[in-house]
Design a protein around this motif. Structure first.
Motif, PDB file in Angstrom:
ATOM      1  N   GLY A 158       0.795  -1.182  -0.053  1.00 57.83           N
ATOM      2  CA  GLY A 158      -0.108  -0.132   0.047  1.00 57.83           C
ATOM      3  C   GLY A 158       0.702   1.408  -0.046  1.00 57.83           C
ATOM      4  O   GLY A 158       0.700   2.015  -0.847  1.00 57.83           O
ATOM      5  N   ILE A 159       1.819   1.254   0.827  1.00 55.92           N
ATOM      6  CA  ILE A 159       2.695   2.702   0.967  1.00 55.92           C
ATOM      7  C   ILE A 159       3.621   2.673  -0.329  1.00 55.92           C
ATOM      8  O   ILE A 159       3.726   3.673  -0.725  1.00 55.92           O
ATOM      9  N   ALA A 160       3.907   1.422  -0.784  1.00 56.42           N
ATOM     10  CA  ALA A 160       4.681   1.468  -2.161  1.00 56.42           C
ATOM     11  C   ALA A 160       3.893   2.256  -3.222  1.00 56.42           C
ATOM     12  O   ALA A 160       4.591   2.734  -4.029  1.00 56.42           O
ATOM     13  N   ALA A 161       2.665   1.934  -3.368  1.00 54.80           N
ATOM     14  CA  ALA A 161       1.842   2.405  -4.480  1.00 54.80           C
ATOM     15  C   ALA A 161       1.717   3.664  -4.191  1.00 54.80           C
ATOM     16  O   ALA A 161       1.760   4.666  -5.144  1.00 54.80           O
ATOM     17  N   GLN A 162       1.328   4.133  -2.939  1.00 54.17           N
ATOM     18  CA  GLN A 162       1.055   5.771  -2.576  1.00 54.17           C
ATOM     19  C   GLN A 162       2.478   6.630  -2.950  1.00 54.17           C
ATOM     20  O   GLN A 162       2.531   7.745  -3.303  1.00 54.17           O
ATOM     21  N   ARG A 163       3.780   5.967  -2.758  1.00 53.84           N
ATOM     22  CA  ARG A 163       5.012   6.469  -2.980  1.00 53.84           C
ATOM     23  C   ARG A 163       5.574   6.214  -4.328  1.00 53.84           C
ATOM     24  O   ARG A 163       6.755   6.682  -4.604  1.00 53.84           O
TER      25      ARG A 163
END
Length: 262
Positions: A158-163
């Motif tokens: 999830g965080i990888a997609a956001q960043r």
């Protein structure tokens, strides 16, 4: 000696014989001549074969049999590993090792709100360490403890997609689900309660809390998981500590590392 070349016709009789007139002979003479001629032909063929075997060199075995074994090359000394190669990450997933998820029944609350949980023995030793630090004027603040697979799934993907991070970049700062020490219930992220701006930041190493942990954490069976230039190739995390104060916790971390190297 090369064979003479003849131009042949349909019945394969050499042209040189076809052009030669044949005298008439009696049947007896003809039969005798055939026998003598046949014998001479056999002798001539034998002599020719012997001559050819003497003149033609033996074939190269390596051409006829490409898989003929050859002498093994002389052994050479392997070059020494560079410092970077020596620190190459262990096999796993992007440098992270696999860990089992702790059972909820084995965990206890480390904070009053129950948000952060650890194995009972790890929580007890952390609270004792926290009290000793407070006596020295240091505020050790727990930031994160046990994480489920689904929680780690969000933190990684999830965080990888956001960043807009690819998996390799994300793995430098977070483990994939199933490969985080936090699944064990023995890992805890620690901050300095007096300097919250350094929470989960490399600048935590400049705080009084980090200095105190380096000097005292081992007395309470905690150790830094990812120091600089660690063997797994994981980014330096001065806030990430793990408990190794009983058999289960020791096996959780060191057995996984040993199995990974086999």
């Amino acid at each position: 000696m090369p064979k003479p070349t003849f131009r042949t016709y349909g019945d394969d009789i050499p042209e040189a014989r076809r052009d030669r007139p044949q005298p008439k002979r009696s049947s007896t003479g003809s039969n005798l001549a055939l026998v003598i001629g046949a014998g001479a032909a056999v002798v001539a063929a034998t002599v020719a074969t012997w001559l050819l075997t003497r003149m033609v060199p033996a074939p190269d075995a390596s051409v006829l049999e490409p898989n003929v074994p050859t002498a093994a090359p002389e052994p050479t000394d392997k070059p020494a590993l560079s410092s970077e190669e020596a620190r190459a990450p262990d096999d796993g997933v992007l440098g992270h090792l696999p860990y089992d998820e702790a059972q909820a029944s084995d965990l206890v609350a480390l904070t009053a709100d129950g948000r952060i949980r650890l194995h009972a023995i790890a929580a007890a030793d952390f609270i004792e360490m926290q009290a000793a630090a407070r006596a020295d004027g240091i505020l050790l603040e727990p930031l994160s403890g046990f994480r489920t697979l689904s929680e780690q799934d969000y933190l990684f993907f999830g965080i990888a997609a956001q960043r807009s991070q690819n998996p390799s970049d994300r793995a430098n700062v977070s483990a994939p689900p199933g490969y985080s020490e936090h699944h064990t219930g023995y890992a805890v992220d620690i901050g300095d309660g007096r300097v919250p701006a350094t929470h989960v930041e490399e600048t935590f190493e400049d705080t009084a809390a980090f200095d105190w942990l380096q000097a005292n954490a081992s007395r309470f069976h905690f150790e830094l998981s990812f120091p600089r230039n660690n063997s797994q190739g994981i980014s330096y995390e001065p806030w990430h500590w793990r408990y190794v104060g009983d058999r289960d916790s020791l096996e959780a971390f060191y057995k996984a590392r040993q199995l990974d190297r086999q």
